[in-house]
Design a protein around this motif. Structure first.
Motif, mmCIF file in Angstrom:
data_model
loop_
_atom_site.group_PDB
_atom_site.id
_atom_site.type_symbol
_atom_site.label_atom_id
_atom_site.label_comp_id
_atom_site.label_asym_id
_atom_site.label_seq_id
_atom_site.Cartn_x
_atom_site.Cartn_y
_atom_site.Cartn_z
ATOM 1 N N LEU A 116 16.517 -76.497 71.610
ATOM 2 C CA LEU A 116 17.161 -75.532 70.729
ATOM 3 C C LEU A 116 16.845 -75.849 69.264
ATOM 4 C CD1 LEU A 116 19.042 -73.142 70.200
ATOM 5 C CD2 LEU A 116 20.977 -74.701 70.447
ATOM 6 N N CYS A 148 9.215 -68.984 70.108
ATOM 7 C CA CYS A 148 9.300 -69.989 71.167
ATOM 8 C C CYS A 148 7.894 -70.323 71.657
ATOM 9 C CB CYS A 148 10.151 -69.430 72.308
ATOM 10 S SG CYS A 148 10.544 -70.619 73.576
ATOM 11 N N GLY A 158 10.043 -70.689 79.721
ATOM 12 C CA GLY A 158 10.738 -71.471 78.713
ATOM 13 C C GLY A 158 9.942 -72.570 78.051
ATOM 14 N N PHE A 187 19.561 -71.528 76.556
ATOM 15 C CA PHE A 187 19.378 -72.978 76.454
ATOM 16 C C PHE A 187 20.509 -73.643 77.218
ATOM 17 C CE2 PHE A 187 17.552 -71.006 72.780
ATOM 18 C CZ PHE A 187 16.376 -71.701 72.535
ATOM 19 N N VAL A 194 17.133 -65.523 74.950
ATOM 20 C CA VAL A 194 16.565 -66.834 75.238
ATOM 21 C C VAL A 194 17.714 -67.818 75.453
ATOM 22 C CG1 VAL A 194 15.047 -68.663 74.426
ATOM 23 C CG2 VAL A 194 14.562 -66.286 73.817
ATOM 24 N N VAL A 197 15.078 -75.174 76.303
ATOM 25 C CA VAL A 197 14.937 -73.730 76.492
ATOM 26 C C VAL A 197 14.655 -73.461 77.971
ATOM 27 C CG1 VAL A 197 12.459 -73.694 75.947
ATOM 28 C CG2 VAL A 197 13.812 -71.636 75.619
#
Length: 189
Positions: free
Chosen positions: A92, A129, A87, A140, A138, A79
């Motif tokens: 993921l 998250c 992040g 990745f 969000v 992330v």
């Protein structure tokens, strides 16, 4: 959590992919050790992160032999920082699994993409998250240079993801797997 057979039915239903094709990919994931192997009455279950691997394989594996590599590549995408949040160090698979497990999750659109430098993904909507519910986009990916145009992409709208979550959270009561109830929901008496 669900058995592999139940997850095959769910992914086939939500993606519109023939069940036998999804089954072939799932068998490849069992052989590669991504899914647990059930033996006899010891039926193993998979979590939401592993389910994501099956979705990725269905979306992008050119053939059955490619399924484990595609699943691993998507499952391990880290992330990145997004709309007003840092992040962290989740992947993921971990984030998607946490989303499916979160009882009041309002869902998010899942987009998986193949770009010239590899794979990327994003969840757009409500995302769980790092133990917090985040609303927004969000991303990745493994390298910032992975941005740009996508060669191919695969999306499941948040409504489809919500259906997938509801199917995945069923608790089966009968031996034949036909009777079920939603996890955490009491049946009327």
């Amino acid at each position: 959590m669900q058995t592999v057979a139940q997850s095959i039915n769910d992914v086939s239903y939500v993606t519109g992919t023939p069940r036998n094709r999804v089954n072939q990919f799932a068998r490849a994931l069992v052989s590669a050790g991504i899914f647990p192997k059930s033996v006899g009455r010891d039926v193993k279950k998979i979590d939401g992160g592993q389910l994501l691997g099956l979705i990725a394989a269905v979306a992008f594996a050119e053939n059955v032999a490619d399924a484990p590599a595609v699943a691993r590549n998507f499952m391990t995408l880290p992330v990145q920082s997004g709309d007003g949040f840092d992040g962290g160090d989740e992947t993921l698979a971990q984030v998607f699994g946490a989303c499916l497990d979160y009882p009041e999750w309002a869902a998010a659109t899942l987009t998986l993409s193949v770009v010239p430098a590899g794979y990327t993904a994003n969840l757009d909507g409500e995302v769980v998250c790092n133990g917090k519910v985040v609303v927004g986009y969000v991303p990745f990916f493994t390298s910032p240079s992975m941005g740009g145009w996508a060669k191919r992409s695969f999306s499941i709208h948040k409504t489809g993801v919500e259906i997938l979550r509801n199917l995945f959270r069923r608790e089966y009561e009968g031996d034949d797997g036909m009777e079920y109830k939603l996890a955490g929901v009491k049946s009327p008496e």
